[in-house]
Structure formats: structure tokens, C-alpha cells
Scaffold this active site. Structure first.
Site: not given
Length: 296
Positions: A253-255, A257, A282
Site C-alpha cells: 500500500l502507498c498513497h 498506488g 489509501i
């Protein structure tokens, strides 16, 4: 945010044509370390020295160029010439090769290998492929990534048998050093992940990684995710085998993708069998799956 447009193009047209997919696994740290360097070293060379808190938008170079070295056997003394018949379905192979323009030179090099010389050493001296700088190492490949003639020869070659073939680039001697089951890398949509996270067993059986920075995680986070900030890769990257289980389903997961996709691709090169990138990160999760998660 890292964008696909930040990733550098393949520098050599012939090499890019040989490996027809986006995966250009031709970047090792040095020829002399091709059998000894840790799998972390190639990744480390792809991170700009200035990449850090002072440069939040500085892009990583393409992680698609990473070559895994896990379990790389030394081929010395094991080479022979053959033309086996293995199917390539569902597996990946670790390949090294050399490329020459003259068939007479190729025959001479075949004899030298049969006499005990190492293909990788000869590649450094004689190959006209840019991979010569890495001892001819092409990395892990799967079907559909190489030109047809090379692919057919490689996927039909028994382990450690040196095979020759001809492509539009010239004559090749290639050697398959190892093989493994083809790994899975795919996106997972936020709503699908949200549904999985409602099952307590999921949080115990899967491993969840958040590669955002601590200041981002403090603004919005999901339960069960282990924080491994991308900028701190130098701390956790070399120890990935002790931190994570390559046989478990792994979700990244990141901000938005993009960073997570790069890390997911790197994990795949390290032998992780099932890797899932959270599509949209996210931010998309907060909009589509759980609006109690703040956006930023």
C-alpha cells in the site's frame, strides 16, 4: 508521487527489442559481483543518492531493472551442450548469455566452454550485447518477454546446459542457471481488500506492507499494515527475508498506488510468489471502501 513517466527508457534499442516486455533485467552492480553480490545491491544502485526528505518528488529509477540473485548457482564446471524439451508454462528461468556476430567465433567459444571456461567470463570478453557488463546475465524471465527464437531455445534448455540459437541480433550461447514457479503480481481493488480485512484470519495469514513515509501514515492508516518507508529502503531492504515470508500473500500500500507498485515488482523479483498492489492506494481506499479513513 512517482509516475510512470519518471521511469527511464531502455537505453539500447537492440537490447530493448531482445527483451520485449517492460522488464529490462540487465542492471547489476558490477560484473565481478555477479555471483557474490547480495540481492539488495542491484536495488541500491537504482536509488538516487539525493533521494530523501529534502526531495519528496525525486523519482526512483525503474525497479523493473532489478535482477534477483537469490539462489544463483555457480555454473563453473557444469556446462555442456544439449537441446532438451521442457515446457515453459507456469515457470520462470534465470538466464545468462553471450552474443556474437560470427558463427565461427561462436563455435570457438563453444569449444572453450566445453574445455571448462565459464560462459559469463567469455561474455565479458566477447559478447556484443550490453549485458556483457553483467557477465551476460539477463535475470529471471518468463514466456512472452523475449524474442521468439531466443525464448524457444531458453525454455527448452535443461538446467546448466549451454544452448546456441540465432536471432536477428546474431548468434547466442545461453545457459539456464535456475528455474522457479512463475510468481503472481496483480492489483487488488480497495473494496475487495476492505472485504478481506473484515475476516480476522486474513490479518493473520497475509502480510500487509505500507511503504509510505511516517508523516503520511500519521495522517491516515489501515490496521495490520507494517510500515516500511520507501525512503528507508536501505534499512529494511537487505533484511527482507527476515521481515517477510516470500510464500505468504503480500499486499503493498502507498498513497496513490505508484510507489507500492514499484515495491511490489521488486518483491516479485526477490521470489515472493503472490504479491498484490492496492490499486489507487489509501486515497482510493478512503473514497471507495471506508470513508472513515481521512484523505490528504
Amino acid at each position: 508521487m512517482l509516475r510512470a513517466s519518471h521511469l527511464p527508457p531502455i537505453a539500447n534499442p537492440a537490447l530493448g527489442a531482445l527483451r520485449v516486455s517492460l522488464f529490462s533485467c540487465l542492471s547489476l552492480s558490477s560484473p565481478s559481483s555477479r555471483l557474490k553480490v547480495s540481492k539488495f545491491a542491484p536495488f541500491r544502485t537504482l536509488i538516487p543518492p539525493a533521494f530523501g526528505p529534502s526531495s519528496p518528488h525525486r523519482s526512483l529509477l525503474s525497479l523493473e531493472r532489478v535482477v534477483p540473485l537469490r539462489g544463483l548457482p555457480c555454473p563453473k564446471g557444469t556446462a555442456s551442450f544439449s537441446a532438451g524439451s521442457n515446457s515453459g508454462g507456469g515457470r520462470e528461468i534465470l538466464v545468462q548469455h553471450l552474443l556474437v556476430k560470427e558463427d565461427k567465433l561462436l563455435v570457438d567459444l563453444q569449444h572453450r566452454i566445453l574445455g571448462g571456461e565459464d560462459l559469463s567470463d567469455l561474455a565479458v570478453e566477447y559478447s556484443v550485447c550490453p549485458s556483457k557488463e553483467e557477465g551476460g546475465m539477463l535475470g529471471w524471465v518468463r514466456k512472452g518477454q523475449m524474442v521468439p527464437e531466443f525464448e524457444e531455445a531458453a525454455f527448452n534448455a535443461p538446467l546448466n546446459k549451454v544452448v546456441r540459437c540465432k536471432t536477428k541480433f546474431g548468434w547466442h550461447l545461453l545457459q539456464v542457471l535456475s528455474e522457479r514457479e512463475e510468481s503472481v503480481l496483480q492489483d487488488i481493488q480497495p473494496d475487495e481488500l476492505h472485504a478481506k480485512m473484515q475476516d480476522p484470519n486474513f490479518l493473520e495469514e497475509a502480510q500487509l506492507i505500507d511503504v509510505r513515509e511516517p508523516e503520511e501514515v500519521s495522517q491516515a492508516s489501515l490496521p495490520g499494515f507494517q510500515v516500511l518507508p520507501l525512503r528507508q529502503f536501505g534499512n529494511w531492504g537487505p533484511e527482507i527475508d527476515t521481515k517477510l515470508d516470500s510464500q505468504k500473500d503480500t499486499y503493498v500500500l502507498c498513497h496513490h498506488g505508484m510507489r507500492s507498485l514499484q515495491v511490489a515488482k521488486w518483491l516479485q523479483t526477490q521470489g515472493f510468489q503472490r504479491v498484490f498492489n492496492v490499486a489507487g492506494g489509501i486515497h482510493a481506499y478512503a473514497l471507495k471502501a471506508d470513508q472513515s479513513i481521512p484523505t490528504y
